[in-house]
Write a protein that holds these residues in place. Structure first.
Motif: not given
Length: 278
Positions: A23-25, A29-37, A50-54, A57-63
């Motif tokens: 659902d998040v993927a 859009h580029p520039g948006q963020f997620v909050i994780i817990r 950092a990117g999505v794979d529709l 159904g995945t979202v990538s992020t770097a930290f």
């Protein structure tokens, strides 16, 4: 629960994770963020997408694993899960046909910058890209950014690869006319580049990593002064025209909880970095 599909250490202490969140993927859009817990006692941590794979159904992020929570996150592996993965949050980056665009990314921020760069390229912009890191070993997404760039530069703080420092960008700005700029990196880097682009009155969009708690504008923790007005990075941003940002105030606010963050990280390290897995 949100399952970690892949996880990779792309540079020392810098990790790229791919989370199953269809659902998040779909809405990201580029520039948006997620909050994780991570768990029910965990803090909320904002991470830029950092990117999505529709199809997957995945979202990538770097930290960057520098604090207690990000160190705990770095210990998780593919197959583990996060308790919360909220998003997409914030406004998408401005992506139009601007003409010639200068993009500068620092360290872990080169991953989400690539997501923006790809979108700008699809809109037929000519991209001059600078990828920066502290040393040659800290470079992130270098090959990916080079692949999408029309002109590509590398910079390291110690000069171990490419240009030493970022001052050479002054020469690029003197030699070429730009229509737009996008900068992602530590706040000190954002401030430095904006000081370079300001004499040219070049609209320079910066992504602000302000203190965030709820990510919905309710807590007010992420307030920043932009153009003399109070804005909330989570709702009004996170991308703003850097020419209008009060960076000195932002840097001061970022240091408010620094002693507590360092203490939590030290205690976590001293206890051996135990982690409760989802």
């Amino acid at each position: 629960m949100y399952k970690i599909i892949t996880k990779e250490e792309v540079a020392p202490n810098i990790h790229l994770i791919e989370i199953a969140a269809p659902d998040v993927a779909l809405k990201s859009h580029p520039g948006q963020f997620v909050i994780i817990r991570l768990d029910d006692k965990g803090e909320r941590v904002p991470l830029t997408i950092a990117g999505v794979d529709l199809q997957k159904g995945t979202v990538s992020t770097a930290f960057h694993a520098v604090g207690k929570t990000t160190k705990k996150l770095a210990k998780l592996k593919a197959g583990d899960s996060l308790l919360d993965f909220s998003g997409p949050l914030g406004n998408p980056a401005e992506v139009e046909n601007f003409g010639k665009v200068l993009l500068v990314g620092g360290g872990v921020w080169c991953a989400p910058l690539h997501y923006v760069a790809v979108a700008l390229k699809k809109n037929n912009n000519k991209l001059v890209v600078v990828a920066a890191g502290r040393t040659k070993n800290d470079m992130v997404y270098e090959n990916q950014l080079k692949a999408v760039a029309d002109e590509f530069h590398v910079a390291t703080d110690d000069g171990s690869k490419g240009n030493e420092g970022l001052d050479f960008i002054n020469d690029i700005l003197k030699a070429q006319k730009f229509d737009h700029a996008v900068i992602m990196g530590p706040v000190s880097t954002l401030k430095k580049i904006v000081e370079m682009t300001k004499p040219y009155n070049l609209k320079t969009m910066v992504t602000l990593a302000s203190l965030m708690v709820d990510g919905t504008g309710m807590c007010g923790a992420c307030r920043v002064t932009v153009g003399g007005e109070t804005k909330f990075a989570c709702m009004d941003g996170p991308e703003f025209n850097g020419l209008d940002v009060d960076f000195d105030e932002l840097i001061s606010r970022q240091r408010v909880y620094l002693p507590e963050e360092r203490m939590a990280s030290m205690i976590y390290d001293k206890l051996g970095g135990s982690v409760k897995r989802g």
